[in-house]
Design an enzyme around this catalytic site. Structure first.
Site, PDB file in Angstrom:
ATOM      1  N   THR A 137       2.799  -0.035  -7.073  1.00 48.61           N
ATOM      2  CA  THR A 137       2.113  -0.205  -8.363  1.00 48.61           C
ATOM      3  C   THR A 137       1.984   1.144  -9.061  1.00 48.61           C
ATOM      4  OG1 THR A 137       0.851  -1.930  -7.258  1.00 48.61           O
ATOM      5  CG2 THR A 137       0.083  -1.263  -9.427  1.00 48.61           C
TER       6      THR A 137
ATOM      7  N   GLY B 169       0.787  -1.238   0.000  1.00 49.95           N
ATOM      8  CA  GLY B 169       0.000   0.000   0.000  1.00 49.95           C
ATOM      9  C   GLY B 169       0.812   1.277   0.000  1.00 49.95           C
ATOM     10  N   THR B 170       2.103   1.187  -0.290  1.00 49.20           N
ATOM     11  CA  THR B 170       2.915   2.410  -0.253  1.00 49.20           C
ATOM     12  C   THR B 170       3.045   3.059  -1.632  1.00 49.20           C
ATOM     13  OG1 THR B 170       4.787   0.898  -0.250  1.00 49.20           O
ATOM     14  CG2 THR B 170       4.298   2.003   1.813  1.00 49.20           C
ATOM     15  N   GLY B 171       2.441   2.465  -2.636  1.00 53.24           N
ATOM     16  CA  GLY B 171       2.433   3.113  -3.956  1.00 53.24           C
ATOM     17  C   GLY B 171       3.383   2.486  -4.962  1.00 53.24           C
TER      18      GLY B 171
ATOM     19  N   HIS C 159      -8.354  -0.697  32.142  1.00 51.10           N
ATOM     20  CA  HIS C 159      -7.173  -1.046  31.352  1.00 51.10           C
ATOM     21  C   HIS C 159      -6.781   0.132  30.442  1.00 51.10           C
ATOM     22  CE1 HIS C 159      -4.789  -4.246  29.180  1.00 51.10           C
ATOM     23  NE2 HIS C 159      -4.802  -3.272  28.277  1.00 51.10           N
ATOM     24  N   GLU C 160      -7.767   0.657  29.723  1.00 56.99           N
ATOM     25  CA  GLU C 160      -7.465   1.747  28.783  1.00 56.99           C
ATOM     26  C   GLU C 160      -7.093   3.019  29.538  1.00 56.99           C
ATOM     27  OE1 GLU C 160      -6.929   0.906  25.870  1.00 56.99           O
ATOM     28  OE2 GLU C 160      -7.927  -1.031  25.979  1.00 56.99           O
TER      29      GLU C 160
HETATM   30  P1  ADP Z   1       1.466  -1.241  -3.416  1.00 60.67           P
HETATM   31  O1  ADP Z   1       1.676  -1.622  -4.847  1.00 60.67           O
HETATM   32  O2  ADP Z   1       2.688  -0.644  -2.778  1.00 60.67           O
HETATM   33  O3  ADP Z   1       0.865  -2.318  -2.563  1.00 60.67           O
HETATM   34  P2  ADP Z   1      -0.453   0.537  -4.573  1.00 60.67           P
HETATM   35  O4  ADP Z   1       0.411   1.343  -5.478  1.00 60.67           O
HETATM   36  O5  ADP Z   1      -1.247  -0.563  -5.193  1.00 60.67           O
HETATM   37  O6  ADP Z   1       0.407  -0.052  -3.383  1.00 60.67           O
HETATM   38  O7  ADP Z   1      -1.426   1.517  -3.796  1.00 60.67           O
HETATM   39  C1  ADP Z   1      -2.770   1.204  -3.530  1.00 60.67           C
HETATM   40  C2  ADP Z   1      -3.600   2.471  -3.485  1.00 60.67           C
HETATM   41  O8  ADP Z   1      -3.194   3.278  -2.372  1.00 60.67           O
HETATM   42  C3  ADP Z   1      -3.411   3.358  -4.691  1.00 60.67           C
HETATM   43  O9  ADP Z   1      -4.304   3.041  -5.703  1.00 60.67           O
HETATM   44  C4  ADP Z   1      -3.641   4.745  -4.143  1.00 60.67           C
HETATM   45  O10 ADP Z   1      -5.021   5.035  -4.083  1.00 60.67           O
HETATM   46  C5  ADP Z   1      -3.160   4.651  -2.720  1.00 60.67           C
HETATM   47  N1  ADP Z   1      -1.754   5.091  -2.568  1.00 60.67           N
HETATM   48  C6  ADP Z   1      -0.728   4.344  -2.110  1.00 60.67           C
HETATM   49  N2  ADP Z   1       0.406   5.060  -2.065  1.00 60.67           N
HETATM   50  C7  ADP Z   1       0.105   6.296  -2.525  1.00 60.67           C
HETATM   51  C8  ADP Z   1       0.864   7.489  -2.737  1.00 60.67           C
HETATM   52  N3  ADP Z   1       2.164   7.535  -2.438  1.00 60.67           N
HETATM   53  N4  ADP Z   1       0.222   8.563  -3.238  1.00 60.67           N
HETATM   54  C9  ADP Z   1      -1.088   8.515  -3.531  1.00 60.67           C
HETATM   55  N5  ADP Z   1      -1.862   7.426  -3.355  1.00 60.67           N
HETATM   56  C10 ADP Z   1      -1.288   6.322  -2.848  1.00 60.67           C
END
Ligand code: ADP
Length: 496
Positions: free
Chosen positions: A113, A109-111, A332-333
């Site tokens: 792709t 999820g860091t971008g 706890h919290e």
């Molecule tokens: P990864 O390939 O690293 O698992 P993705 O590129 O598939 O992550 O990212 C998934 C979604 O998260 C993207 O479609 C976008 O909506 C959001 N996203 C992740 N990183 C970014 C970024 N750096 N800037 C903008 N959107 C991002």
């Protein structure tokens, strides 16, 4: 399909006719069964192969580097590498070998792709994507065939679209490119070998230049042959975004949404420490959904606040713990929140006892700035916050519960960090050579000392704990400001 049915139907009628005419059709039937089973067996693999070609989509979505928030270092490194592809004639004249592969390394999820898509746009290439798991098959040779098909398809698509280059993006590279060795399957080895062969075949004289961009979170699992010069030449680190990056990503995803004036992007970025780009996108989306449910025309700060909690801790549950459990959760919290605020003033953003899918209750703490180095004092304070929940239970209810098990795990991890960084009584140690029981004893010692100190502090602040618990049971959620008011106004009373 229709023709096949007609042929099969006519053939069956013909066989029936032969049978009625007194011919022995058994050998023919046997032959048909044999041929069809062989066809079906290999067809299964073939069909998958065909599906694969379809699933390695050629995508013409226009994603540029401007559409990716944060990740400045990754973007710079990547575009620098891509300039080699763009200026291939100049490169050729200097005798530089073509860049064949770039490996993007970072959490999901860091971008990664997005970066690969932007790379295709930057170099005016066609973009094909596939996932490492699509090449994993039981039948020897199928994965290798798919690799060949993928490369062939890349060339074909580029020619069709009159482009000079193609970017092939392979996600989950560790699945396809895991280390070869004694335990690896023959199919896996063949597939990986085929990828290496195809990569070695890439040359600057080809009509269509191919660049492979692979993504993984486990570079350590990759076969060393892949990382050799001439294969994946560039390793680009794609980290979780820092605060500036989070602001940038949030701005990108808020662009198409009506945002109320009371929303501070800086504050959301601060509150979403540790979130990936995908989680930030999810926060903006969830906030918009909450606004829609409220019948609001604009997304306000409360929507964002709730969206962060939802993305972090999961959906709110209808499950209601019984009163006794709820009281224990609140105590706890309160313990976590009180020590959290005492150790890191102004850090508690909220305390909740409304159950969500990932926790029965939780404290959300924020950080003023992103931290990259942890001091001994910092880690000790964090351990104290982690242990405070169970200690509070013990002080008020005179017993502990299983609610602390994940806290203990977290605390032990941090104690290990102290030990392996040479900050414990063991001094500087070699993490590989030190006996496990020595580490274990040291972890216990560190945790015990901090446990005693935390108990002493909480004992002195028992009345805060009791008041916070009472308020939490009443309101379910307390904001950081409400907690700070309580701490500043309440007189402390000690443990009995
Ligand atoms: P990864 O390939 O690293 O698992 P993705 O590129 O598939 O992550 O990212 C998934 C979604 O998260 C993207 O479609 C976008 O909506 C959001 N996203 C992740 N990183 C970014 C970024 N750096 N800037 C903008 N959107 C991002």
């Amino acid at each position: 399909m229709k023709y096949i049915e007609m042929i099969v139907g006519s053939f069956a009628a013909f066989l029936t006719f032969l049978a009625f005419s007194g011919y022995n059709i058994l050998p023919i039937v046997f032959l048909i069964v044999l041929i069809s089973s062989v066809y079906l067996f290999s067809g299964k693999a073939m069909t998958k192969g065909k599906n694969f070609v379809l699933s390695s989509k050629t995508i013409n979505q226009n994603i540029s580097f401007e559409d990716i928030g944060g990740q400045e270092t990754a973007k710079n490194e990547l575009s620098e590498a891509l300039d080699f592809v763009k200026n291939s004639d100049e490169m050729k004249s200097l005798g530089i070998r073509p860049l064949k592969g770039i490996l993007l390394n970072g959490p999901p999820g860091t971008g990664k792709t997005l970066l690969a898509k932007a790379a295709a746009q930057y170099t005016d290439s066609v973009f094909l994507s596939a996932s490492g798991s699509e090449f994993v098959e039981m039948y020897v040779g199928v994965g290798a065939k798919r690799i060949r098909e993928l490369f062939a398809q890349a060339k074909q698509s580029a020619k069709k679209q009159k482009k000079l280059s193609a970017v092939i993006f392979i996600d989950e590279m560790e699945v396809l490119g895991g280390k070869r060795g004694n335990n690896s399957h023959q199919e896996h080895e063949q597939t990986l070998n085929e990828l290496l062969v195809q990569m070695d075949g890439i040359s600057s004289n080809e009509e269509v230049k191919i660049l492979i961009i692979a993504a993984t979170n486990r570079v350590d699992m990759l076969d060393s042959a892949l990382l050799r010069p001439g294969r994946f030449d560039r390793l680009v680190k794609v980290d979780l975004p820092d605060k500036k990056g989070r602001v940038h990503i949030l701005k990108l995803h808020m662009k198409n949404k009506p945002i109320s004036d009371d929303v501070s992007i800086e504050k959301i970025a601060k509150d979403s420490f540790g979130f990936s780009g995908a989680q930030l996108e999810s926060v903006t989306n969830e906030a918009a959904i909450m606004a829609m449910r409220d019948g609001s025309k604009e997304i306000n700060s409360d929507h964002f606040h709730n969206a962060i909690e939802k993305v972090m801790m999961g959906e709110k549950l209808d499950r209601v713990p019984n009163m006794e459990e709820k009281k224990r959760i609140a105590i706890h919290e309160s313990g976590h929140a009180l020590i959290g605020e005492l150790m890191f003033p102004n850090s508690v953003a909220s305390v909740n006892v409304a159950s969500r899918s990932n926790a029965l209750g939780y404290v959300r703490q924020t950080q003023q700035d992103d931290i990259y180095l942890y001091t001994h004092e910092y880690l000790k304070s964090r351990i104290s916050v982690a242990l405070a929940g169970v200690i509070a239970e013990e002080i008020i209810l005179k017993s502990r519960s299983t609610g602390g098990s994940s806290d203990f795990k977290h605390a032990s991890e941090m104690a290990k960090q102290i030990i392996y960084s040479g900050m414990s009584d063991l001094g500087i140690i070699s993490s590989e050579d030190i006996p496990k029981d020595q580490v274990h004893n040291m972890i216990s010692k560190i945790l015990r000392e901090i446990e005693n100190e935390t108990k002493e502090v909480l004992c002195k602040k028992k009345s805060y704990l009791e008041k916070m618990t009472e308020l939490l049971l009443d309101k379910e959620t307390l904001s950081g400001d409400e907690i700070r008011i309580l701490i500043n106004n309440q007189d402390s009373s000690q443990c009995a």
